[in-house]
Design a protein around this motif. Structure first.
Motif, mmCIF file in Angstrom:
data_model
loop_
_atom_site.group_PDB
_atom_site.id
_atom_site.type_symbol
_atom_site.label_atom_id
_atom_site.label_comp_id
_atom_site.label_asym_id
_atom_site.label_seq_id
_atom_site.Cartn_x
_atom_site.Cartn_y
_atom_site.Cartn_z
ATOM 1 N N GLY A 40 0.815 -1.216 0.000
ATOM 2 C CA GLY A 40 0.000 0.000 0.000
ATOM 3 C C GLY A 40 0.843 1.258 0.000
ATOM 4 O O GLY A 40 0.499 2.242 -0.667
ATOM 5 N N PHE A 41 1.960 1.264 0.747
ATOM 6 C CA PHE A 41 2.857 2.422 0.714
ATOM 7 C C PHE A 41 3.284 2.730 -0.716
ATOM 8 O O PHE A 41 3.253 3.873 -1.172
ATOM 9 C CB PHE A 41 4.111 2.160 1.557
ATOM 10 N N CYS A 42 3.693 1.668 -1.419
ATOM 11 C CA CYS A 42 4.197 1.835 -2.787
ATOM 12 C C CYS A 42 3.101 2.298 -3.737
ATOM 13 O O CYS A 42 3.300 3.227 -4.528
ATOM 14 C CB CYS A 42 4.793 0.521 -3.287
ATOM 15 N N SER A 43 1.942 1.647 -3.668
ATOM 16 C CA SER A 43 0.877 1.962 -4.626
ATOM 17 C C SER A 43 0.308 3.359 -4.397
ATOM 18 O O SER A 43 -0.007 4.076 -5.352
ATOM 19 C CB SER A 43 -0.243 0.919 -4.551
ATOM 20 N N LYS A 44 0.190 3.774 -3.135
ATOM 21 C CA LYS A 44 -0.394 5.089 -2.856
ATOM 22 C C LYS A 44 0.555 6.213 -3.252
ATOM 23 O O LYS A 44 0.114 7.264 -3.744
ATOM 24 C CB LYS A 44 -0.802 5.186 -1.389
ATOM 25 N N LEU A 45 1.850 6.024 -3.080
ATOM 26 C CA LEU A 45 2.796 7.018 -3.576
ATOM 27 C C LEU A 45 2.793 7.035 -5.099
ATOM 28 O O LEU A 45 2.811 8.105 -5.716
ATOM 29 C CB LEU A 45 4.201 6.726 -3.054
ATOM 30 N N GLN A 109 -0.551 -1.670 -14.697
ATOM 31 C CA GLN A 109 -0.512 -0.238 -14.421
ATOM 32 C C GLN A 109 0.899 0.318 -14.578
ATOM 33 O O GLN A 109 1.082 1.441 -15.065
ATOM 34 C CB GLN A 109 -1.053 0.025 -13.014
ATOM 35 N N ALA A 110 1.901 -0.456 -14.170
ATOM 36 C CA ALA A 110 3.290 -0.017 -14.337
ATOM 37 C C ALA A 110 3.621 0.190 -15.807
ATOM 38 O O ALA A 110 4.250 1.194 -16.190
ATOM 39 C CB ALA A 110 4.237 -1.046 -13.716
ATOM 40 N N VAL A 111 3.202 -0.749 -16.658
ATOM 41 C CA VAL A 111 3.468 -0.643 -18.099
ATOM 42 C C VAL A 111 2.748 0.562 -18.693
ATOM 43 O O VAL A 111 3.320 1.321 -19.498
ATOM 44 C CB VAL A 111 3.037 -1.935 -18.816
ATOM 45 N N LEU A 112 1.493 0.772 -18.287
ATOM 46 C CA LEU A 112 0.723 1.894 -18.820
ATOM 47 C C LEU A 112 1.325 3.232 -18.405
ATOM 48 O O LEU A 112 1.321 4.197 -19.181
ATOM 49 C CB LEU A 112 -0.726 1.793 -18.352
ATOM 50 N N VAL A 113 1.866 3.292 -17.193
ATOM 51 C CA VAL A 113 2.542 4.511 -16.746
ATOM 52 C C VAL A 113 3.772 4.785 -17.606
ATOM 53 O O VAL A 113 4.051 5.935 -17.976
ATOM 54 C CB VAL A 113 2.925 4.393 -15.257
ATOM 55 N N LEU A 114 4.508 3.735 -17.938
ATOM 56 C CA LEU A 114 5.670 3.915 -18.820
ATOM 57 C C LEU A 114 5.244 4.439 -20.180
ATOM 58 O O LEU A 114 5.914 5.298 -20.775
ATOM 59 C CB LEU A 114 6.413 2.586 -18.972
ATOM 60 N N PHE A 115 4.123 3.953 -20.688
ATOM 61 C CA PHE A 115 3.608 4.456 -21.964
ATOM 62 C C PHE A 115 3.230 5.936 -21.856
ATOM 63 O O PHE A 115 3.354 6.685 -22.821
ATOM 64 C CB PHE A 115 2.410 3.630 -22.422
ATOM 65 N N MET A 116 2.766 6.361 -20.679
ATOM 66 C CA MET A 116 2.495 7.785 -20.477
ATOM 67 C C MET A 116 3.773 8.598 -20.645
ATOM 68 O O MET A 116 3.780 9.655 -21.297
ATOM 69 C CB MET A 116 1.911 8.026 -19.080
ATOM 70 N N GLY A 117 4.863 8.092 -20.053
ATOM 71 C CA GLY A 117 6.137 8.787 -20.201
ATOM 72 C C GLY A 117 6.599 8.845 -21.633
ATOM 73 O O GLY A 117 7.098 9.875 -22.105
ATOM 74 N N ILE A 118 6.422 7.749 -22.375
ATOM 75 C CA ILE A 118 6.785 7.719 -23.799
ATOM 76 C C ILE A 118 5.963 8.724 -24.579
ATOM 77 O O ILE A 118 6.466 9.394 -25.499
ATOM 78 C CB ILE A 118 6.614 6.295 -24.360
ATOM 79 N N ILE A 198 9.535 14.730 -15.731
ATOM 80 C CA ILE A 198 8.424 13.874 -16.172
ATOM 81 C C ILE A 198 8.866 12.414 -16.198
ATOM 82 O O ILE A 198 8.156 11.523 -15.712
ATOM 83 C CB ILE A 198 7.923 14.306 -17.561
ATOM 84 N N LEU A 199 10.034 12.170 -16.766
ATOM 85 C CA LEU A 199 10.535 10.800 -16.843
ATOM 86 C C LEU A 199 10.815 10.236 -15.452
ATOM 87 O O LEU A 199 10.630 9.039 -15.204
ATOM 88 C CB LEU A 199 11.793 10.750 -17.710
ATOM 89 N N LEU A 200 11.273 11.109 -14.535
ATOM 90 C CA LEU A 200 11.481 10.666 -13.152
ATOM 91 C C LEU A 200 10.157 10.246 -12.523
ATOM 92 O O LEU A 200 10.069 9.192 -11.874
ATOM 93 C CB LEU A 200 12.115 11.796 -12.342
ATOM 94 N N LEU A 201 9.124 11.058 -12.709
ATOM 95 C CA LEU A 201 7.821 10.772 -12.108
ATOM 96 C C LEU A 201 7.256 9.449 -12.611
ATOM 97 O O LEU A 201 6.838 8.591 -11.828
ATOM 98 C CB LEU A 201 6.843 11.911 -12.408
ATOM 99 N N VAL A 202 7.236 9.276 -13.938
ATOM 100 C CA VAL A 202 6.636 8.054 -14.487
ATOM 101 C C VAL A 202 7.531 6.842 -14.219
ATOM 102 O O VAL A 202 7.041 5.730 -14.001
ATOM 103 C CB VAL A 202 6.347 8.202 -15.994
ATOM 104 N N GLY A 203 8.845 7.053 -14.230
ATOM 105 C CA GLY A 203 9.754 5.943 -13.949
ATOM 106 C C GLY A 203 9.610 5.444 -12.526
ATOM 107 O O GLY A 203 9.546 4.229 -12.274
ATOM 108 N N MET A 204 9.541 6.389 -11.578
ATOM 109 C CA MET A 204 9.349 5.998 -10.177
ATOM 110 C C MET A 204 7.989 5.332 -9.973
ATOM 111 O O MET A 204 7.874 4.332 -9.247
ATOM 112 C CB MET A 204 9.469 7.229 -9.271
#
Length: 429
Positions: A40-45, A109-118, A198-204
């Motif tokens: 939960g810590f990880c997902s909420k951040l 969700q992790a993959v989709l976030v990476l696509f947001m960064g792309i 932006i890349l930091l945000l989506v990568g993290m």
């Protein structure tokens, strides 16, 4: 834990996709609490790093995507989270182990976030906005699948006496991490160029979602019963009849629908704050800090209010939202020298606190009002109709684009005033 908190927690666990799981399938395993909490810590951040109410509107404003696109983010997030619950709730019941229905969507969700960064990296202008909207909708559908499974897994792996503690730990830990990240963004990261940030945000966010999925899959879940499954779709036929007979339920759904003005306003508050203060990326750090503080402090305050009357709390939150809209309205007409990000940040904080109060008040009221045996039906019907309502609100950003922010704020205040009217008609429970 007081009686009201116990009742509220009961709602969270009685709205699973199945009938109550037998105690023979619910076993306490050392380490499950910590794994669930850390997940939960990880997902909420991660949620805050790509938040549709703060981070994404700010980033999209840098691309020239327009306020209409930003206005679609929160409605699509809600819509995507609600729709799959109707489709998969019965299907999940067929599987004796359900933690995979949370873990696997976390990786999606992790993959989709990476696509947001792309998308930010290779697209331009409105193209970025369209791509983010599509990816966010898919992201939210995955989140909706996780939501259905989470309550079942928690019900099987966490004993009754510690479930409330788990939810509080997840929320508080996520808020603390969000606050820490916001401070880092403000003091250190803000000197970087925009694309790097932006890349930091989506990568993290992608890494955190992956870690959250791994931690959740490490939970030891005993195989559960697979009989007695039901879906919300099967209950909607009965819900239609219920809606005709129960006027109080109808008033509640209308009050809840118009109270959505508070979360709908959040992305536009971010845009107004950014544009009026002419703030750089440090402003985003300030808003993230406000988000973390709101997550930590709001629920206990509203909980004490709800102990007296959840109906009155709904009315108070609507009035509070109107007042905050007025404050934002007034901020726009201050002298330029007074329009600072530090003066505007408390308005973001207040709106996020109001959002927490809105959620707590409506959940508490429905818990107290709905008959215990029919509570899943009341919840399924309410969520479905609110999901339909979010479709209507997806184009709300065009009000700002065609007119101005002042007109949009007046629209939100009108929604909240209507919410107060319908809440006033509710029975006191």
């Amino acid at each position: 834990m007081n009686k009201k908190e116990s009742t509220l927690l009961k709602l969270e666990f009685e709205t699973r996709s199945c009938e109550s799981i037998g105690e023979e399938h619910c076993k306490q395993v050392p380490g499950n609490f910590a794994k669930n909490a850390l997940s939960g810590f990880c997902s909420k951040l991660a949620e805050q790093l790509v938040s549709p109410s703060i981070t994404l509107p700010w980033l999209l404003s840098l691309t020239g995507s327009g306020s209409a696109i930003s206005g679609m983010l929160v409605p699509l997030k809600n819509l995507g989270s609600l729709l799959p619950q109707l489709a998969v709730s019965g299907s999940i019941r067929k599987f004796p182990v359900r933690k995979y229905f949370w873990g696997i969507p976390a990786f999606v969700q992790a993959v989709l976030v990476l696509f947001m960064g792309i998308s930010f990296l290779v697209l331009e202008g409105v193209e970025i906005g369209v791509a983010i909207v599509i990816l966010l909708l898919l992201f939210s559908i995955a989140s909706g699948v996780s939501s259905v499974a989470f309550k079942d897994v928690m019900g099987k792996t966490i004993p009754k006496g510690t479930r409330g503690k788990l939810l509080a730990t997840r929320a508080t830990g996520g808020g603390i991490l969000t606050l820490i990240f916001g401070l880092g963004l403000y003091y250190y990261v803000s000197v970087w160029d925009t694309m790097t940030i932006i890349l930091l945000l989506v990568g993290m966010a992608a890494c955190l979602w992956s870690l959250a999925g791994i931690l959740f899959l490490l939970i030891r879940e005993e195989p559960g019963a697979t009989e007695g499954g039901r879906t919300a779709l099967q209950e909607l036929k009965a819900g239609t009849h219920l809606l005709k007979e129960d006027k109080n339920l109808k008033y509640f759904i209308l009050a809840r629908a118009f109270l959505m003005a508070i979360p709908l306003a959040q992305p536009f508050f971010v845009l107004i704050g950014k544009e009026t203060t002419q703030s750089r990326i440090t402003g985003l750090g300030v808003f993230v800090i406000a988000s973390g503080i709101a997550a930590m402090v709001s629920s206990p305050f509203w909980g004490m209010f709800a102990d007296r009357s959840s109906r009155k709390l709904m009315m108070a939150i609507a009035a509070f939202g109107i007042l905050n809209c007025c404050l934002v309205f007034g901020f726009m007409y201050l002298e330029t020298s007074m329009q600072t990000i530090y003066l505007f940040a408390p308005l973001i904080l207040l709106n996020m606190m109001a959002h927490g109060g809105a959620r707590l008040s409506r959940k508490t009221y429905l818990t107290d009002f709905a008959p215990a045996k029919e509570r899943p039906l009341y919840i399924a019907l309410s969520n479905t109709l609110i999901g339909c309502f979010t479709i209507l609100t997806a184009g709300i950003g065009f009000i700002a684009q065609w007119f101005n922010y002042e007109t949009l704020l007046l629209f939100f205040m009108a929604m909240l005033l209507l919410s107060m009217v319908w809440t006033y008609k509710l029975k006191e429970v």
